[in-house]
Design a protein around this motif. Structure first.
Motif, PDB file in Angstrom:
ATOM      1  N   TRP A 200       0.841  -1.197   0.000  1.00 50.73           N
ATOM      2  CA  TRP A 200       0.000   0.000   0.000  1.00 50.73           C
ATOM      3  C   TRP A 200       0.881   1.254   0.000  1.00 50.73           C
ATOM      4  O   TRP A 200       0.640   2.203  -0.763  1.00 50.73           O
ATOM      5  N   ALA A 201       1.900   1.277   0.850  1.00 51.02           N
ATOM      6  CA  ALA A 201       2.783   2.450   0.914  1.00 51.02           C
ATOM      7  C   ALA A 201       3.495   2.671  -0.422  1.00 51.02           C
ATOM      8  O   ALA A 201       3.674   3.815  -0.868  1.00 51.02           O
ATOM      9  N   TRP A 202       3.902   1.588  -1.078  1.00 48.76           N
ATOM     10  CA  TRP A 202       4.543   1.708  -2.396  1.00 48.76           C
ATOM     11  C   TRP A 202       3.558   2.275  -3.418  1.00 48.76           C
ATOM     12  O   TRP A 202       3.903   3.163  -4.207  1.00 48.76           O
ATOM     13  N   LEU A 203       2.315   1.812  -3.373  1.00 49.77           N
ATOM     14  CA  LEU A 203       1.309   2.322  -4.305  1.00 49.77           C
ATOM     15  C   LEU A 203       1.054   3.814  -4.087  1.00 49.77           C
ATOM     16  O   LEU A 203       0.681   4.531  -5.018  1.00 49.77           O
ATOM     17  N   ARG A 204       1.268   4.279  -2.862  1.00 52.26           N
ATOM     18  CA  ARG A 204       1.108   5.705  -2.576  1.00 52.26           C
ATOM     19  C   ARG A 204       2.364   6.507  -2.922  1.00 52.26           C
ATOM     20  O   ARG A 204       2.387   7.724  -2.718  1.00 52.26           O
ATOM     21  N   GLY A 205       3.410   5.819  -3.406  1.00 48.40           N
ATOM     22  CA  GLY A 205       4.616   6.514  -3.827  1.00 48.40           C
ATOM     23  C   GLY A 205       5.610   6.803  -2.728  1.00 48.40           C
ATOM     24  O   GLY A 205       6.502   7.653  -2.902  1.00 48.40           O
ATOM     25  N   GLU A 206       5.518   6.103  -1.600  1.00 46.85           N
ATOM     26  CA  GLU A 206       6.412   6.390  -0.487  1.00 46.85           C
ATOM     27  C   GLU A 206       7.835   5.880  -0.725  1.00 46.85           C
ATOM     28  O   GLU A 206       8.777   6.381  -0.123  1.00 46.85           O
ATOM     29  N   PHE A 207       7.982   4.872  -1.574  1.00 46.56           N
ATOM     30  CA  PHE A 207       9.301   4.360  -1.932  1.00 46.56           C
ATOM     31  C   PHE A 207       9.167   3.550  -3.216  1.00 46.56           C
ATOM     32  O   PHE A 207       8.060   3.324  -3.704  1.00 46.56           O
ATOM     33  N   ASN A 208      10.299   3.104  -3.762  1.00 48.13           N
ATOM     34  CA  ASN A 208      10.254   2.383  -5.035  1.00 48.13           C
ATOM     35  C   ASN A 208       9.948   0.902  -4.819  1.00 48.13           C
ATOM     36  O   ASN A 208       9.890   0.425  -3.673  1.00 48.13           O
ATOM     37  N   ARG A 209       9.779   0.188  -5.926  1.00 46.87           N
ATOM     38  CA  ARG A 209       9.367  -1.214  -5.824  1.00 46.87           C
ATOM     39  C   ARG A 209      10.412  -2.072  -5.119  1.00 46.87           C
ATOM     40  O   ARG A 209      10.076  -2.911  -4.282  1.00 46.87           O
ATOM     41  N   ALA A 210      11.685  -1.861  -5.456  1.00 45.05           N
ATOM     42  CA  ALA A 210      12.732  -2.672  -4.830  1.00 45.05           C
ATOM     43  C   ALA A 210      12.728  -2.478  -3.317  1.00 45.05           C
ATOM     44  O   ALA A 210      12.890  -3.444  -2.550  1.00 45.05           O
ATOM     45  N   GLU A 211      12.536  -1.247  -2.870  1.00 41.07           N
ATOM     46  CA  GLU A 211      12.500  -0.991  -1.432  1.00 41.07           C
ATOM     47  C   GLU A 211      11.248  -1.603  -0.813  1.00 41.07           C
ATOM     48  O   GLU A 211      11.285  -2.107   0.313  1.00 41.07           O
ATOM     49  N   MET A 212      10.131  -1.577  -1.537  1.00 39.15           N
ATOM     50  CA  MET A 212       8.917  -2.214  -1.042  1.00 39.15           C
ATOM     51  C   MET A 212       9.155  -3.692  -0.784  1.00 39.15           C
ATOM     52  O   MET A 212       8.782  -4.232   0.267  1.00 39.15           O
ATOM     53  N   VAL A 213       9.802  -4.358  -1.739  1.00 41.50           N
ATOM     54  CA  VAL A 213      10.058  -5.789  -1.594  1.00 41.50           C
ATOM     55  C   VAL A 213      10.938  -6.055  -0.376  1.00 41.50           C
ATOM     56  O   VAL A 213      10.651  -6.942   0.444  1.00 41.50           O
ATOM     57  N   GLU A 214      11.994  -5.267  -0.224  1.00 40.62           N
ATOM     58  CA  GLU A 214      12.905  -5.485   0.904  1.00 40.62           C
ATOM     59  C   GLU A 214      12.226  -5.165   2.224  1.00 40.62           C
ATOM     60  O   GLU A 214      12.411  -5.880   3.215  1.00 40.62           O
ATOM     61  N   ARG A 215      11.412  -4.103   2.247  1.00 40.37           N
ATOM     62  CA  ARG A 215      10.710  -3.766   3.486  1.00 40.37           C
ATOM     63  C   ARG A 215       9.723  -4.859   3.877  1.00 40.37           C
ATOM     64  O   ARG A 215       9.574  -5.188   5.060  1.00 40.37           O
ATOM     65  N   ALA A 216       9.013  -5.405   2.894  1.00 38.24           N
ATOM     66  CA  ALA A 216       8.046  -6.459   3.189  1.00 38.24           C
ATOM     67  C   ALA A 216       8.741  -7.716   3.704  1.00 38.24           C
ATOM     68  O   ALA A 216       8.291  -8.343   4.672  1.00 38.24           O
ATOM     69  N   LYS A 217       9.855  -8.073   3.084  1.00 35.93           N
ATOM     70  CA  LYS A 217      10.597  -9.248   3.547  1.00 35.93           C
ATOM     71  C   LYS A 217      11.167  -9.013   4.942  1.00 35.93           C
ATOM     72  O   LYS A 217      11.126  -9.909   5.805  1.00 35.93           O
TER      73      LYS A 217
END
Length: 302
Positions: free
Chosen positions: A240-257
């Motif tokens: 959700w935060a990535w979809l709102r533009g808070e960070f890029n996709r690669a960071e989204m993946v790492e944050r989720a993991k």
């Protein structure tokens, strides 16, 4: 029981095939409809072969509590027992297991005025400020509640303000143990590195299966927001935060993991405190081990 991504569901389904057991899910995210990929819900085919109770019982706009789970689980356990079978609870929400076995404290009901004021303070001052306040008035609760958990932080402060007593002092008062004998089985990968690999691989599979599309559908409903318990589930809040533009996709993946690894760490801490649990060895046949333990505990299941 076990940490996330440890293979609990596969084991439970295998036991359902071999023993007179019916499954009850113990998962605070699987209760929500429309949240399938990111919660690693059993597939429709798996649920057809081995039905799971307490899955898909809530809308994501609703809240679901440990108290409600306890009532629901005890009702389902009673129904399964009356049918001549044995309830098999499977999941990783350790608070739910603890609430089920040992009961819940008799806490004051919510105070709408206090809660509304605390929510305004949360919006104005931020969660860090409220968690620091909680640490002053109830250090034990502040240690137990993660600094990024607004719901539980606000609830602890609400209890303090409405009763003058810390939440930690009220835990355990009025609790009732469940009217069942428990056989506890724990499945966990043999090493932390192995667990982390499973977590990373599973999240990559979720993305391949359409997890982002699933979150986009939830966002597109228009009636959900990131502070709902459903949307704070690991993975969902990062996408959700990535979809709102808070960070890029690669960071989204790492944050989720990373968030999933932290969840697993907390689960392992809970599990190590279960002194009467049976830890299954991954170096041998896990299904055979679990089957033997259950057969020894359930009369007439041999």
């Amino acid at each position: 029981m076990g940490p996330t991504a440890s293979g609990k569901t596969d084991l439970a389904i295998a036991l359902h095939e071999r023993l007179p057991v019916d499954l009850i899910s113990v998962d605070s995210a699987m209760v929500y409809r429309g949240m399938d990929i990111g919660t690693a819900k059993p597939s429709p085919a798996e649920r057809a072969a081995a039905p799971h109770r307490l899955i898909d019982i809530c809308d994501p706009a609703d809240s679901y509590s440990a108290a409600r789970f306890r009532d629901d689980a005890l009702r389902e356990m009673q129904a399964i027992s009356e049918s001549g079978r044995t309830p098999l609870l499977v999941g990783g929400t350790m608070l739910y297991f603890r609430a089920l076995q040992y009961g819940l404290s008799e806490l004051p009901s919510a105070d709408p005025q206090i809660r509304a004021r605390l929510e305004r303070e949360l919006a104005a001052d931020g969660l860090a400020s409220l968690h620091a306040r909680l640490a002053d008035v109830d250090p034990a609760a502040a240690r137990r509640i993660h600094r990024n958990d607004p719901q539980r932080t606000l609830r602890a402060l609400e209890v303090w303000e409405s009763t003058g007593r810390p939440l930690s002092a009220l835990h355990g008062t009025g609790a009732r143990h469940m009217p069942f004998r428990a056989l506890k089985l724990v499945r966990s990968p043999p090493t932390r590195a192995a667990l982390h690999r499973r977590i990373d691989q599973r999240f990559d599979r979720m993305l391949e299966q359409g997890f982002v599309d699933e979150v986009e559908r939830l966002v597109g409903r228009g009636d959900l927001h990131p502070d709902l318990p459903s949307m704070r589930s690991v993975g969902y809040r990062q996408v959700w935060a990535w979809l709102r533009g808070e960070f890029n996709r690669a960071e989204m993946v790492e944050r989720a993991k990373a968030a999933t690894r932290q969840l697993a760490k907390r689960q392992m801490t809970w599990l190590r405190s279960e002194s009467d649990a049976n830890w299954l060895s991954e170096s041998a046949d896990v299904v055979a081990q679990a089957t033997a333990l259950v057969r020894a505990a359930i009369p007439g299941s041999r």
